[in-house]
Design an enzyme around this catalytic site. Sequence first.
Site, short mmCIF file in Angstrom:
data_model
loop_
_atom_site.label_atom_id
_atom_site.label_comp_id
_atom_site.label_asym_id
_atom_site.label_seq_id
_atom_site.Cartn_x
_atom_site.Cartn_y
_atom_site.Cartn_z
CG ASP A 1 -6.19 -3.67 -3.50
OD1 ASP A 1 -7.05 -3.16 -2.75
OD2 ASP A 1 -5.04 -3.22 -3.61
CB SER B 1 -0.95 -0.05 1.21
OG SER B 1 -1.98 0.89 1.08
CG HIS C 1 -4.73 -3.22 0.11
ND1 HIS C 1 -4.31 -2.57 -1.03
CD2 HIS C 1 -4.19 -2.54 1.16
CE1 HIS C 1 -3.56 -1.53 -0.69
NE2 HIS C 1 -3.47 -1.50 0.63
#
Length: 441
Positions: A360, A159, A420
Amino acid sequence: MGLRGAAASFSFLLVIIINKGLPSPLTGKEAWSYVEVRDGAHMFWWLYYADDQPAGYKDLPLVMWLQGGPGGSGSGFGNFEEIGPLNRDLEPRKTSWVQAASVLFVDNPVGTGFSYTDRADAFTTNVTMVATDMLVLLKHFFTEKAEFQNIPFYIFSESYGGKMAAAISLELTKAIEQGTVKCNFAGVALGDSWISPLDSVMTWGPYLYTTSLLDDYGLADVNSAAEAVKQAMEQQQFTKATELWSVTETVVEQNTNGVNFYNILTQQPDERRFSSAGENYIALQTRRHIGPLHSQSLSELMNGPIRKKLGIIPQNVTWGGQADLVFSYMAEDFMKPVVDIVDQLLKAGVNVTVYNGQLDLIVDTMGQELWVKRLKWDGLSGFNKLRWTPLDDPTSPGITGAFYKTYKNFAFYWILKAGHMIPSDQGPMALQMLKMITQQA
């Protein structure tokens, strides 16, 4: 500048294991300490030596893991929820990365996890400051742990951690050339990374529409909100762009009945959905994206038995206590892209890997592919000519778990059935990818 607290080496979480009455899962070593990277800015690191017998840690790489947010803690979430030797319930993790590498968790930027600042002006406000702080820490680390200077060193990230990892990698490459940091930097891996935020936002609508999570009206609403973000970016109004990004997320939630940005097959819990009356976007985004990394059970673990085990956490420091401030101070920098840094890394010959989860949303694969296709790297045309190669799911032979392409010093992994947090969703596949990237498979 200096180390705070003596580094400690013990069997894995022995103190906690004894208290919990659990059998010892491994017989490796650990170390942890603080580095004061600037006046009033203290960064915490925690190292697990690789425990793959009979190889031993000297025959395996060193991996530094960087969490997202900004404000997410590697020593907490990355460690106990994703890749560390034990899970949040202090049970051995079968897919721990410590099987294949020594793992260094660093709570960064300052104010994240057990890292802390003494005053408000010590927080970082952009990735340049983040990279500068990390270089101070890495210089100390490789000096204190000289046994790792010649071991292949990789930076893995997730991320917003990917955005930081790119900037850190470039500065580390320069520092190694200048001789100010002694280490064997072998590559950087960018997992579901916030490299080009606008590409992510602009593809939310199309991605959700093609997965039957938006109707025509919803697609129009999300695209309209995303366009406002684009206009702010074009006008270089970066703080406004961050605020409009938050508005776009709300539009997505309203039109999807609260789809989870981290995995489109699930829904956001009610307490993280939509904005409350009078709530500003910083508070909302902290609740949406920092909150999930600080669950009550994880916070109780980190501020209870882990804090006691470590023994060096200052009395006035709470794990995660400054996370919302970290996010707030980075708000203006949040939407700025770092694609140019990835290009510089590739040009410098650094091994760069991008990996992304199929499910994601917040950093959807469609958006990742857009910025990759705009790279100025001279190997891009060769990379684009390749067809991807399927990889079997390690737990289900004959079932595809991922695809990948690699050309010269660039690779891309498409991880199926993952959101994610890939190591949490597809642990065996993530571990196999780690081994491939670090040339163990």
